[in-house]
Design a protein around this motif. Sequence first.
Motif, PDB file in Angstrom:
ATOM      1  N   ASN A   1       0.826  -1.220   0.000  1.00  0.00           N
ATOM      2  CA  ASN A   1       0.000   0.000   0.000  1.00  0.00           C
ATOM      3  C   ASN A   1       0.859   1.269   0.000  1.00  0.00           C
ATOM      4  O   ASN A   1       0.531   2.259   0.660  1.00  0.00           O
ATOM      5  CB  ASN A   1      -0.934   0.031   1.212  1.00  0.00           C
ATOM      6  CG  ASN A   1      -2.152  -0.844   1.028  1.00  0.00           C
ATOM      7  OD1 ASN A   1      -2.471  -1.252  -0.095  1.00  0.00           O
ATOM      8  ND2 ASN A   1      -2.842  -1.132   2.120  1.00  0.00           N
ATOM      9  N   SER A   2       1.963   1.216  -0.761  1.00  0.00           N
ATOM     10  CA  SER A   2       2.896   2.352  -0.867  1.00  0.00           C
ATOM     11  C   SER A   2       3.596   2.673   0.447  1.00  0.00           C
ATOM     12  O   SER A   2       4.226   3.722   0.580  1.00  0.00           O
ATOM     13  CB  SER A   2       2.171   3.607  -1.387  1.00  0.00           C
ATOM     14  OG  SER A   2       1.648   3.387  -2.682  1.00  0.00           O
ATOM     15  N   VAL A   3       3.480   1.800   1.428  1.00  0.00           N
ATOM     16  CA  VAL A   3       4.192   1.943   2.697  1.00  0.00           C
ATOM     17  C   VAL A   3       5.371   0.972   2.675  1.00  0.00           C
ATOM     18  O   VAL A   3       5.199  -0.209   2.353  1.00  0.00           O
ATOM     19  CB  VAL A   3       3.280   1.633   3.899  1.00  0.00           C
ATOM     20  CG1 VAL A   3       4.063   1.726   5.208  1.00  0.00           C
ATOM     21  CG2 VAL A   3       2.083   2.589   3.919  1.00  0.00           C
ATOM     22  N   THR A   4       6.566   1.460   2.976  1.00  0.00           N
ATOM     23  CA  THR A   4       7.745   0.582   3.020  1.00  0.00           C
ATOM     24  C   THR A   4       8.081   0.253   4.465  1.00  0.00           C
ATOM     25  O   THR A   4       8.108   1.137   5.336  1.00  0.00           O
ATOM     26  CB  THR A   4       8.957   1.236   2.342  1.00  0.00           C
ATOM     27  OG1 THR A   4       9.296   2.442   3.033  1.00  0.00           O
ATOM     28  CG2 THR A   4       8.659   1.548   0.882  1.00  0.00           C
ATOM     29  N   ILE A   5       8.328  -1.018   4.710  1.00  0.00           N
ATOM     30  CA  ILE A   5       8.593  -1.486   6.071  1.00  0.00           C
ATOM     31  C   ILE A   5       9.796  -2.413   6.075  1.00  0.00           C
ATOM     32  O   ILE A   5       9.936  -3.280   5.209  1.00  0.00           O
ATOM     33  CB  ILE A   5       7.365  -2.222   6.653  1.00  0.00           C
ATOM     34  CG1 ILE A   5       6.222  -1.217   6.885  1.00  0.00           C
ATOM     35  CG2 ILE A   5       7.725  -2.935   7.958  1.00  0.00           C
ATOM     36  CD1 ILE A   5       4.960  -1.845   7.415  1.00  0.00           C
ATOM     37  N   SER A   6      10.654  -2.210   7.044  1.00  0.00           N
ATOM     38  CA  SER A   6      11.765  -3.116   7.317  1.00  0.00           C
ATOM     39  C   SER A   6      11.792  -3.360   8.819  1.00  0.00           C
ATOM     40  O   SER A   6      11.352  -2.504   9.601  1.00  0.00           O
ATOM     41  CB  SER A   6      13.094  -2.519   6.847  1.00  0.00           C
ATOM     42  OG  SER A   6      14.167  -3.373   7.167  1.00  0.00           O
ATOM     43  N   ILE A   7      12.284  -4.517   9.224  1.00  0.00           N
ATOM     44  CA  ILE A   7      12.276  -4.858  10.645  1.00  0.00           C
ATOM     45  C   ILE A   7      13.671  -5.291  11.083  1.00  0.00           C
ATOM     46  O   ILE A   7      14.271  -6.199  10.503  1.00  0.00           O
ATOM     47  CB  ILE A   7      11.261  -5.978  10.947  1.00  0.00           C
ATOM     48  CG1 ILE A   7       9.854  -5.528  10.538  1.00  0.00           C
ATOM     49  CG2 ILE A   7      11.296  -6.347  12.431  1.00  0.00           C
ATOM     50  CD1 ILE A   7       8.777  -6.567  10.769  1.00  0.00           C
ATOM     51  N   GLY A   8      14.172  -4.632  12.100  1.00  0.00           N
ATOM     52  CA  GLY A   8      15.433  -5.015  12.725  1.00  0.00           C
ATOM     53  C   GLY A   8      15.167  -5.718  14.036  1.00  0.00           C
ATOM     54  O   GLY A   8      14.103  -5.545  14.656  1.00  0.00           O
ATOM     55  N   ILE A   9      16.120  -6.505  14.481  1.00  0.00           N
ATOM     56  CA  ILE A   9      15.952  -7.232  15.738  1.00  0.00           C
ATOM     57  C   ILE A   9      17.122  -6.956  16.676  1.00  0.00           C
ATOM     58  O   ILE A   9      18.276  -6.846  16.244  1.00  0.00           O
ATOM     59  CB  ILE A   9      15.789  -8.749  15.493  1.00  0.00           C
ATOM     60  CG1 ILE A   9      15.457  -9.462  16.804  1.00  0.00           C
ATOM     61  CG2 ILE A   9      17.017  -9.351  14.825  1.00  0.00           C
ATOM     62  CD1 ILE A   9      14.955 -10.878  16.626  1.00  0.00           C
ATOM     63  N   ILE A  10      16.812  -6.843  17.945  1.00  0.00           N
ATOM     64  CA  ILE A  10      17.812  -6.652  18.988  1.00  0.00           C
ATOM     65  C   ILE A  10      18.170  -8.016  19.561  1.00  0.00           C
ATOM     66  O   ILE A  10      17.283  -8.835  19.848  1.00  0.00           O
ATOM     67  CB  ILE A  10      17.262  -5.748  20.108  1.00  0.00           C
ATOM     68  CG1 ILE A  10      16.927  -4.364  19.561  1.00  0.00           C
ATOM     69  CG2 ILE A  10      18.250  -5.645  21.266  1.00  0.00           C
ATOM     70  CD1 ILE A  10      16.133  -3.506  20.515  1.00  0.00           C
ATOM     71  N   ASP A  11      19.449  -8.286  19.721  1.00  0.00           N
ATOM     72  CA  ASP A  11      19.896  -9.551  20.316  1.00  0.00           C
ATOM     73  C   ASP A  11      19.659  -9.511  21.817  1.00  0.00           C
ATOM     74  O   ASP A  11      20.559  -9.233  22.615  1.00  0.00           O
ATOM     75  CB  ASP A  11      21.374  -9.805  19.997  1.00  0.00           C
ATOM     76  CG  ASP A  11      21.589 -10.140  18.538  1.00  0.00           C
ATOM     77  OD1 ASP A  11      20.652 -10.625  17.900  1.00  0.00           O
ATOM     78  OD2 ASP A  11      22.703  -9.896  18.042  1.00  0.00           O
ATOM     79  N   TYR A  12      18.425  -9.783  22.198  1.00  0.00           N
ATOM     80  CA  TYR A  12      17.984  -9.728  23.583  1.00  0.00           C
ATOM     81  C   TYR A  12      18.713 -10.784  24.421  1.00  0.00           C
ATOM     82  O   TYR A  12      18.996 -11.876  23.948  1.00  0.00           O
ATOM     83  CB  TYR A  12      16.477  -9.988  23.621  1.00  0.00           C
ATOM     84  CG  TYR A  12      15.715  -9.341  24.742  1.00  0.00           C
ATOM     85  CD1 TYR A  12      15.163  -8.072  24.594  1.00  0.00           C
ATOM     86  CD2 TYR A  12      15.524  -9.994  25.946  1.00  0.00           C
ATOM     87  CE1 TYR A  12      14.435  -7.486  25.616  1.00  0.00           C
ATOM     88  CE2 TYR A  12      14.802  -9.416  26.970  1.00  0.00           C
ATOM     89  CZ  TYR A  12      14.258  -8.152  26.795  1.00  0.00           C
ATOM     90  OH  TYR A  12      13.545  -7.571  27.810  1.00  0.00           O
ATOM     91  N   GLN A  13      19.014 -10.461  25.660  1.00  0.00           N
ATOM     92  CA  GLN A  13      19.664 -11.409  26.573  1.00  0.00           C
ATOM     93  C   GLN A  13      18.668 -11.809  27.647  1.00  0.00           C
ATOM     94  O   GLN A  13      18.217 -10.977  28.434  1.00  0.00           O
ATOM     95  CB  GLN A  13      20.900 -10.787  27.214  1.00  0.00           C
ATOM     96  CG  GLN A  13      21.603 -11.685  28.218  1.00  0.00           C
ATOM     97  CD  GLN A  13      22.314 -12.853  27.571  1.00  0.00           C
ATOM     98  OE1 GLN A  13      22.996 -12.698  26.566  1.00  0.00           O
ATOM     99  NE2 GLN A  13      22.155 -14.045  28.134  1.00  0.00           N
ATOM    100  N   ILE A  14      18.319 -13.098  27.685  1.00  0.00           N
ATOM    101  CA  ILE A  14      17.372 -13.607  28.679  1.00  0.00           C
ATOM    102  C   ILE A  14      18.128 -14.034  29.920  1.00  0.00           C
ATOM    103  O   ILE A  14      19.107 -14.780  29.847  1.00  0.00           O
ATOM    104  CB  ILE A  14      16.574 -14.795  28.105  1.00  0.00           C
ATOM    105  CG1 ILE A  14      15.765 -14.351  26.867  1.00  0.00           C
ATOM    106  CG2 ILE A  14      15.653 -15.378  29.175  1.00  0.00           C
ATOM    107  CD1 ILE A  14      14.691 -13.340  27.148  1.00  0.00           C
ATOM    108  N   LYS A  15      17.649 -13.578  31.092  1.00  0.00           N
ATOM    109  CA  LYS A  15      18.306 -13.893  32.359  1.00  0.00           C
ATOM    110  C   LYS A  15      17.429 -14.835  33.181  1.00  0.00           C
ATOM    111  O   LYS A  15      16.319 -14.489  33.570  1.00  0.00           O
ATOM    112  CB  LYS A  15      18.574 -12.616  33.154  1.00  0.00           C
ATOM    113  CG  LYS A  15      19.507 -11.639  32.476  1.00  0.00           C
ATOM    114  CD  LYS A  15      19.661 -10.381  33.319  1.00  0.00           C
ATOM    115  CE  LYS A  15      20.569  -9.367  32.622  1.00  0.00           C
ATOM    116  NZ  LYS A  15      20.684  -8.109  33.426  1.00  0.00           N
ATOM    117  N   PHE A  16      17.933 -16.038  33.426  1.00  0.00           N
ATOM    118  CA  PHE A  16      17.283 -16.951  34.357  1.00  0.00           C
ATOM    119  C   PHE A  16      17.859 -16.787  35.752  1.00  0.00           C
ATOM    120  O   PHE A  16      17.185 -17.087  36.739  1.00  0.00           O
ATOM    121  CB  PHE A  16      17.449 -18.396  33.887  1.00  0.00           C
ATOM    122  CG  PHE A  16      16.584 -18.751  32.705  1.00  0.00           C
ATOM    123  CD1 PHE A  16      15.261 -19.136  32.886  1.00  0.00           C
ATOM    124  CD2 PHE A  16      17.101 -18.707  31.417  1.00  0.00           C
ATOM    125  CE1 PHE A  16      14.469 -19.458  31.798  1.00  0.00           C
ATOM    126  CE2 PHE A  16      16.302 -19.031  30.331  1.00  0.00           C
ATOM    127  CZ  PHE A  16      14.986 -19.410  30.510  1.00  0.00           C
TER     128      PHE A  16
END
Length: 345
Positions: free
Chosen positions: A326-341
């Motif tokens: 729909n004439s909208v441009t989208i890109s997605i980046g990801i953060i290397d999240y750190q999970i803490k147990f």
Amino acid sequence: MLNKDIKILMISFSNRGALLSKRIEEILDYKIDNYAFYKYASINNLKSFDNIKELIKNNFNNYDYLIFVGALGIAVREISPYIKNKYVDPGVIVIDELGKFTIPILSGHIGLSNLFARALSKKLNNILVVTTATDLNNRFKVDEFAVINDLYIENPGLLKEISSTILNQDLPCIIDFKHDEIANGLYIDNKGELGIMISYHHNPVFNRTLKLIPKSLIIGIGCKKDTPVDKIREALNKVLNDNDLSIHAVKEIASIDLKKEEKGLIELSKELNVEFITYSKDELNKLDGIFSSSDFVLKTTGVDCVCERAAKIKSDRLLIKKTVYNSVTISIGIIDYQIKFNYEE
């Protein structure tokens, strides 16, 4: 692991209690409103109250934690009219006036009272009294874990079943992020009737899946001027659905500063309750890497690709390259999240 901006109301009823509350205030690096019964307030340089019912009625929902220095029964009686549920109630901790025991009694996991009480008990060198079953049996505390790791709980109705089941058997989980050694009560697997999914993906893995979702996706968006929010939302949902991504994983929406007043982007960020960040063309052009390129976009904005660069600038890598809908441009980046147990106060 507690936020340093938390607000604490501390209440004591005797001179010994007031002396202990002053000691507690000295060893805690938090904002504390320290009240004592009026007979003992002035001599200990504390705030004064003469009616505990009024003090609790007016302040129960204004603090993150209430610490009672006195009898457990008093605390139970006074807070009972105002208790709603563990998602909104403040944490409540009781310490006897001699400082022998530290007892969390409300919002132990989601409110992090148990975690706070453990840390406080260590500082006071006293006996910690915790009665929640997962703590007593050293099993995975899913609700506390979710709060500590800032995870969105998509289906909280499963929390009780997960916690009760994990007391008797280990449960499978999948984790799409870096993590330390997993907690007692879990094992890595993608098969099972009931399990936990720590992921940015949308589709459930188990028949009954508790989804814990980190805010880990940066959405870069480019659009024409005055594009309505409905079209932008539709484009974002399309990209997320096509790539099995959860909308609850969205952390930020990003674009070029030419779009900082773009109504549709502002409205969408408010809908999602996320920050809308814009960058100058110079900031975007500084990024190294191979990006999609458009001569028209370069001529119009001074940047070859707004959405990919905006998505990448605060993420660790691009997950989805430039997608047009729909004439909208989208890109997605990801953060290397750190999970803490493994975590401590």
